[in-house]
Each structure stands twice: as C-alpha cells, then as structure tokens.
Write a protein that holds these residues in place. Structure first.
Motif, PDB file in Angstrom:
ATOM      1  N   TYR A  35      17.210  53.487  22.147  1.00  0.00           N
ATOM      2  CA  TYR A  35      17.744  54.838  22.329  1.00  0.00           C
ATOM      3  C   TYR A  35      19.193  54.748  22.797  1.00  0.00           C
ATOM      4  CZ  TYR A  35      13.044  56.951  22.253  1.00  0.00           C
ATOM      5  OH  TYR A  35      11.791  57.381  21.901  1.00  0.00           O
ATOM      6  N   GLY A  40      25.874  63.320  29.539  1.00  0.00           N
ATOM      7  CA  GLY A  40      25.501  64.732  29.513  1.00  0.00           C
ATOM      8  C   GLY A  40      24.588  65.126  28.375  1.00  0.00           C
ATOM      9  N   GLN A  41      24.044  64.157  27.658  1.00  0.00           N
ATOM     10  CA  GLN A  41      23.192  64.481  26.518  1.00  0.00           C
ATOM     11  C   GLN A  41      21.815  63.837  26.677  1.00  0.00           C
ATOM     12  OE1 GLN A  41      24.932  64.198  22.638  1.00  0.00           O
ATOM     13  NE2 GLN A  41      27.004  64.551  23.391  1.00  0.00           N
ATOM     14  N   SER A  42      20.902  64.287  25.848  1.00  0.00           N
ATOM     15  CA  SER A  42      19.550  63.739  25.903  1.00  0.00           C
ATOM     16  C   SER A  42      19.495  62.379  25.233  1.00  0.00           C
ATOM     17  CB  SER A  42      18.570  64.695  25.235  1.00  0.00           C
ATOM     18  OG  SER A  42      18.903  64.868  23.878  1.00  0.00           O
ATOM     19  N   LEU A  43      18.379  61.712  25.404  1.00  0.00           N
ATOM     20  CA  LEU A  43      18.169  60.430  24.740  1.00  0.00           C
ATOM     21  C   LEU A  43      17.969  60.671  23.249  1.00  0.00           C
ATOM     22  CD1 LEU A  43      17.226  59.876  27.781  1.00  0.00           C
ATOM     23  CD2 LEU A  43      15.926  57.988  26.785  1.00  0.00           C
ATOM     24  N   LEU A  45      16.948  58.655  19.674  1.00  0.00           N
ATOM     25  CA  LEU A  45      16.385  57.438  19.104  1.00  0.00           C
ATOM     26  C   LEU A  45      17.321  56.879  18.042  1.00  0.00           C
ATOM     27  CD1 LEU A  45      13.937  55.496  18.950  1.00  0.00           C
ATOM     28  CD2 LEU A  45      13.007  57.008  17.184  1.00  0.00           C
ATOM     29  N   ASN A 100       0.364  57.679  23.749  1.00  0.00           N
ATOM     30  CA  ASN A 100       1.626  57.911  23.059  1.00  0.00           C
ATOM     31  C   ASN A 100       2.822  58.015  23.991  1.00  0.00           C
ATOM     32  OD1 ASN A 100       0.850  58.062  20.199  1.00  0.00           O
ATOM     33  ND2 ASN A 100      -0.451  59.704  20.919  1.00  0.00           N
ATOM     34  N   GLN A 102       5.871  56.379  26.406  1.00  0.00           N
ATOM     35  CA  GLN A 102       6.750  55.219  26.284  1.00  0.00           C
ATOM     36  C   GLN A 102       7.306  54.855  27.652  1.00  0.00           C
ATOM     37  OE1 GLN A 102       9.764  55.617  23.216  1.00  0.00           O
ATOM     38  NE2 GLN A 102       8.234  56.131  21.667  1.00  0.00           N
TER      39      GLN A 102
ATOM     40  N   TYR B  36       9.818  62.622  32.551  1.00  0.00           N
ATOM     41  CA  TYR B  36      10.439  61.406  33.066  1.00  0.00           C
ATOM     42  C   TYR B  36      11.398  61.780  34.199  1.00  0.00           C
ATOM     43  CZ  TYR B  36       8.819  58.724  29.009  1.00  0.00           C
ATOM     44  OH  TYR B  36       8.052  58.092  28.068  1.00  0.00           O
ATOM     45  N   LEU B  88      13.657  64.678  32.815  1.00  0.00           N
ATOM     46  CA  LEU B  88      13.701  64.826  31.361  1.00  0.00           C
ATOM     47  C   LEU B  88      12.308  65.164  30.844  1.00  0.00           C
ATOM     48  CD1 LEU B  88      15.558  61.493  31.061  1.00  0.00           C
ATOM     49  CD2 LEU B  88      16.560  63.537  30.113  1.00  0.00           C
ATOM     50  N   LEU B 103       9.874  60.002  20.236  1.00  0.00           N
ATOM     51  CA  LEU B 103       9.960  60.979  21.310  1.00  0.00           C
ATOM     52  C   LEU B 103      11.183  61.854  21.108  1.00  0.00           C
ATOM     53  CD1 LEU B 103       9.132  59.033  24.601  1.00  0.00           C
ATOM     54  CD2 LEU B 103       7.606  60.365  23.135  1.00  0.00           C
ATOM     55  N   PHE B 105      13.531  64.374  23.239  1.00  0.00           N
ATOM     56  CA  PHE B 105      13.831  64.652  24.635  1.00  0.00           C
ATOM     57  C   PHE B 105      14.596  65.945  24.804  1.00  0.00           C
ATOM     58  CE2 PHE B 105      12.770  60.958  27.208  1.00  0.00           C
ATOM     59  CZ  PHE B 105      12.501  60.004  26.237  1.00  0.00           C
ATOM     60  N   GLY B 106      14.385  66.584  25.969  1.00  0.00           N
ATOM     61  CA  GLY B 106      15.315  67.606  26.423  1.00  0.00           C
ATOM     62  C   GLY B 106      16.551  66.934  27.000  1.00  0.00           C
ATOM     63  N   THR B 107      17.546  67.736  27.322  1.00  0.00           N
ATOM     64  CA  THR B 107      18.800  67.182  27.837  1.00  0.00           C
ATOM     65  C   THR B 107      18.700  66.752  29.288  1.00  0.00           C
ATOM     66  OG1 THR B 107      19.520  69.428  28.324  1.00  0.00           O
ATOM     67  CG2 THR B 107      20.292  68.461  26.265  1.00  0.00           C
TER      68      THR B 107
END
Lengths: 113, 115
Positions: A35, A40-43, A45, A100, A102, B36, B88, B103, B105-107
């Motif tokens: 990832y 400032g951003q989400s993860l 993939l 499911n 991680q 998370y 998260l 997955l 994710f939200g920010t």
C-alpha cells in the motif's frame, strides 16, 4: 496475528534513483499486499503479491514503476523506480489474517528530494 | 464520489469522553468492516473486525454496522490520552477464497484526547 517487519524504516532519496523496500513476515502467508499512504490521504493498494506468480497491480500502478518480488512465503520486496518528489509517501506491506482482515507492517517513510 | 467517506477531523475531546467515529460507504457489496488505529509514524493496527450488522464490543471499543444505511461507527468509552491517534475505517467484499481481498480505506479521523 502475524508479525511484520519492514526495511528501511525511512529513507531520503534523490530524484531519479530507485529504492527497494523489504517486507518480512514471521509466518508463511499466501498473499502479501503493498500500500501507499500519501500525506493526508487514505491507504491505496498498489499491488497484491502471490508467491510464484506475477504481482497483480491496481489501476494507476505499473510494474515498471513498482516492480515487486515474492521469492518465498515469508518475504517480498517493492521497488520504487526512477523516483520523483510525488513518490514521497509511506509504503506499507500487509498480509491476510485467518478471515478477511489484514495486518500491517510498520511502514517505510520515503522522502524524495 | 469516494467509495468510503470519513470525516478527517481533527477531533479533540477531554479525557473520559465517549468518542464516536463514523464512515459511510456507497458499495453495497462490502461485507467485512474493520477499524484500524494508527499512531504517528507507525503502521495501522487492527482494532475491530466485524462482518454483520449490529454491535460488537471489545473492552472500551464498540463497532457498529448498519448495512441498510451503509454506515459504520466506532465508539470509544472512557477515552484516554493514549487513544490519541488516527482511526481508519476499512472494508472489503465478501468471500474471496484464500484471502487476497482488496481493502478500501477511509481517509482516517485524527483524534486527540486531552487531559
């Protein structure tokens, strides 16, 4: 849960160079995931790495830029190639749990100058 | 529109307060939901994991899922300064065998619990 380590924990690199990030898991796992977490951003993939086959890349990510190796069931590497400042980010590897969920490694913080 | 929406905060609460963190999603195929916690300069740590509508409790944490409204929440009771982190939400589609689920994710919501 699996114990995951990453090397290096952080690095500062020059534009145009490449960096290889290592991910080690303390147990054998089928899938490993890479990832990116930009400030400032989400993860997001990058790709899924299955031992013995080519990695599967998500839209917007290509093998030439992010080559991945998966030589065995406990180890993977991600290379960030020909880096630019836009590649400055945290790079995280993760593995599946028994359901499911991680589990994530501590991340590699990359700064490109 | 993003698949998963999460208020980034920051959210600041006094110690002992009840904290409510929320995410909404648009993809009705999502069936597994996770929360998370991520401390500064650390990787995300799995807090809660659920796949059914309703509540799931673990100590001071309660995860709530409302699939009909496409809305999930994480409640933290008796919040402590050590709860200060980014939270998260993440979700994935049901039932891909052998793992390998992607997955989404939200920010993340940045939480600060003050003394």
């Amino acid at each position: 849960s699996a114990v995951i380590s990453q090397k290096p924990s952080r690095d500062i690199c020059q534009r145009g160079t490449s960096l290889t990030i290592q991910c080690q898991v303390d147990s054998q796992v089928t899938m490993m995931f890479w990832y990116r977490q930009q400030p400032g951003q989400s993860l997001t993939l990058i790709a899924t790495a299955n031992q013995g086959s080519e990695a599967t890349y998500e839209s917007g990510f290509v093998i030439d830029k992010f080559p991945i190796s998966r030589p065995n069931l406990t180890f993977s590497t991600l290379t960030v190639s020909n880096m630019s400042p836009e590649d400055s980010s945290i790079y995280l590897c993760s593995v599946d749990g028994t359901s499911n969920e991680q589990f994530f490694g501590p991340g590699t913080r990359l700064t490109v100058l | 529109q993003k698949e998963v929406e999460q208020d980034p905060g920051p959210l600041s609460v006094p110690e002992g307060a009840i904290v409510s963190l929320n995410c909404t999603y648009s993809n009705s195929a999502f069936q597994y939901f996770m929360w998370y916690r991520q401390y500064s300069r650390k990787g995300p740590e799995l807090l809660m994991y659920t796949y059914s509508s309703g509540n799931k409790e673990d100590g001071r944490f309660t995860a709530q899922v409302d699939k009909s409204s496409k809305y999930i929440s994480l409640f933290i009771r008796d919040s402590q300064p050590s709860d200060s982190a980014t939270y998260l939400c993440a979700m994935t589609v049901w039932g891909l065998t052998g793992g390998g689920n992607k997955l989404t994710f939200g920010t993340g919501t940045q939480l600060k619990v003050e003394l």
